[in-house]
Write a protein that holds these residues in place. Sequence first.
Motif, PDB file in Angstrom:
ATOM      1  N   LEU A 182     -22.347 -32.005 -27.019  1.00  0.00           N
ATOM      2  CA  LEU A 182     -21.976 -30.506 -27.507  1.00  0.00           C
ATOM      3  C   LEU A 182     -21.574 -30.668 -28.748  1.00  0.00           C
ATOM      4  O   LEU A 182     -21.601 -29.889 -29.515  1.00  0.00           O
ATOM      5  N   MET A 183     -20.529 -31.394 -28.783  1.00  0.00           N
ATOM      6  CA  MET A 183     -19.592 -31.503 -30.096  1.00  0.00           C
ATOM      7  C   MET A 183     -20.497 -31.803 -31.199  1.00  0.00           C
ATOM      8  O   MET A 183     -20.395 -31.183 -32.406  1.00  0.00           O
ATOM      9  N   GLU A 184     -21.410 -32.691 -30.919  1.00  0.00           N
ATOM     10  CA  GLU A 184     -22.355 -33.214 -32.154  1.00  0.00           C
ATOM     11  C   GLU A 184     -23.416 -32.079 -32.451  1.00  0.00           C
ATOM     12  O   GLU A 184     -23.939 -32.013 -33.798  1.00  0.00           O
ATOM     13  N   LEU A 185     -23.618 -31.238 -31.666  1.00  0.00           N
ATOM     14  CA  LEU A 185     -24.644 -30.153 -32.030  1.00  0.00           C
ATOM     15  C   LEU A 185     -24.412 -29.244 -33.475  1.00  0.00           C
ATOM     16  O   LEU A 185     -22.944 -29.095 -33.703  1.00  0.00           O
ATOM     17  N   PRO A 186     -25.329 -29.541 -34.379  1.00  0.00           N
ATOM     18  CA  PRO A 186     -24.832 -28.714 -35.641  1.00  0.00           C
ATOM     19  C   PRO A 186     -24.933 -27.152 -35.422  1.00  0.00           C
ATOM     20  O   PRO A 186     -24.454 -26.320 -36.548  1.00  0.00           O
ATOM     21  N   ASP A 187     -25.406 -26.728 -34.470  1.00  0.00           N
ATOM     22  CA  ASP A 187     -25.752 -25.096 -34.669  1.00  0.00           C
ATOM     23  C   ASP A 187     -24.706 -24.507 -33.269  1.00  0.00           C
ATOM     24  O   ASP A 187     -24.744 -24.761 -32.307  1.00  0.00           O
ATOM     25  N   ALA A 188     -23.550 -23.660 -33.553  1.00  0.00           N
ATOM     26  CA  ALA A 188     -22.954 -23.284 -32.745  1.00  0.00           C
ATOM     27  C   ALA A 188     -23.413 -22.356 -31.817  1.00  0.00           C
ATOM     28  O   ALA A 188     -22.976 -22.213 -30.869  1.00  0.00           O
ATOM     29  N   ALA A 189     -24.373 -21.678 -32.388  1.00  0.00           N
ATOM     30  CA  ALA A 189     -25.080 -20.502 -31.314  1.00  0.00           C
ATOM     31  C   ALA A 189     -25.829 -21.256 -30.429  1.00  0.00           C
ATOM     32  O   ALA A 189     -25.693 -20.849 -29.045  1.00  0.00           O
ATOM     33  N   VAL A 190     -26.279 -22.521 -30.631  1.00  0.00           N
ATOM     34  CA  VAL A 190     -26.973 -23.157 -29.626  1.00  0.00           C
ATOM     35  C   VAL A 190     -25.943 -23.655 -28.645  1.00  0.00           C
ATOM     36  O   VAL A 190     -26.038 -23.771 -27.362  1.00  0.00           O
ATOM     37  N   ARG A 191     -24.804 -24.314 -29.046  1.00  0.00           N
ATOM     38  CA  ARG A 191     -23.924 -24.760 -28.339  1.00  0.00           C
ATOM     39  C   ARG A 191     -23.206 -23.743 -27.421  1.00  0.00           C
ATOM     40  O   ARG A 191     -23.127 -24.108 -26.137  1.00  0.00           O
ATOM     41  N   LEU A 192     -23.287 -22.543 -27.762  1.00  0.00           N
ATOM     42  CA  LEU A 192     -22.572 -21.565 -27.032  1.00  0.00           C
ATOM     43  C   LEU A 192     -23.719 -21.143 -26.036  1.00  0.00           C
ATOM     44  O   LEU A 192     -23.323 -20.640 -24.697  1.00  0.00           O
ATOM     45  N   GLN A 193     -24.983 -21.112 -26.232  1.00  0.00           N
ATOM     46  CA  GLN A 193     -26.114 -20.865 -25.489  1.00  0.00           C
ATOM     47  C   GLN A 193     -26.025 -21.998 -24.132  1.00  0.00           C
ATOM     48  O   GLN A 193     -26.095 -21.426 -23.047  1.00  0.00           O
ATOM     49  N   LEU A 194     -25.938 -22.928 -24.635  1.00  0.00           N
ATOM     50  CA  LEU A 194     -25.919 -24.117 -23.422  1.00  0.00           C
ATOM     51  C   LEU A 194     -24.509 -23.960 -22.552  1.00  0.00           C
ATOM     52  O   LEU A 194     -24.737 -23.942 -21.188  1.00  0.00           O
TER      53      LEU A 194
END
Length: 206
Positions: A182-194
């Motif tokens: 999750l930390m590595e994900l470059p897209d914050a919106a995707v992180r929040l969606q997950l």
Amino acid sequence: MTADIPTTDIPLFPLQAVLFPGGLLSLKVFEARYLDLMSACLRENKPFGVVALRQGGEVRKPGEPVALEGTGTLAELIDVDSAQPGILQVRCRGTRRFGVNRMHQQADGLWLAAVEMLADDEVSLPVDAMIETVRGLANAIATLKQQGAEPFLKPFLFDNAGWVANRWCEILPISLAAKQKLMELPDAAVRLQLVDEFLRSKGVVK
């Protein structure tokens, strides 16, 4: 403080934890290599890198294999307390993520890495579908405060999707490997969606 970090060697502090940008990290430091590191960071006003351990322990053991993740987060010192001889209580703030290009270990066990700074999350409002997850975080913060725990640094940025996602990631009961991804994900919106999907699957958010 971290804008001009070159892609040269920075010292690493491997932990069985994942530090997110904007996160609060409290450390009890007693090994000589890290006491020296904290002194140098204080003296030179420089950050150090926090990376999660894939293999091995936080305390050095001769002959124990150690493997570190390839992405970490810079940490800047907030305050240092030396109430006990030979032990430092340290509080740090996570700043920028970095990717490790190469690393090596000094004779004293301290890891150094040549790193490349990664892009910060773009600041964006949580979409309307995430409102309950934002409210859930506010409720969690209030509950933790009532219990005497304040794990997050102010200001609280509920209008920032990346900040909300990162704070949830820090307190969710998920594996170290999952937090790292999750930390590595470059897209914050995707992180929040997950995060939102996880909370809904557990009934935390309706």
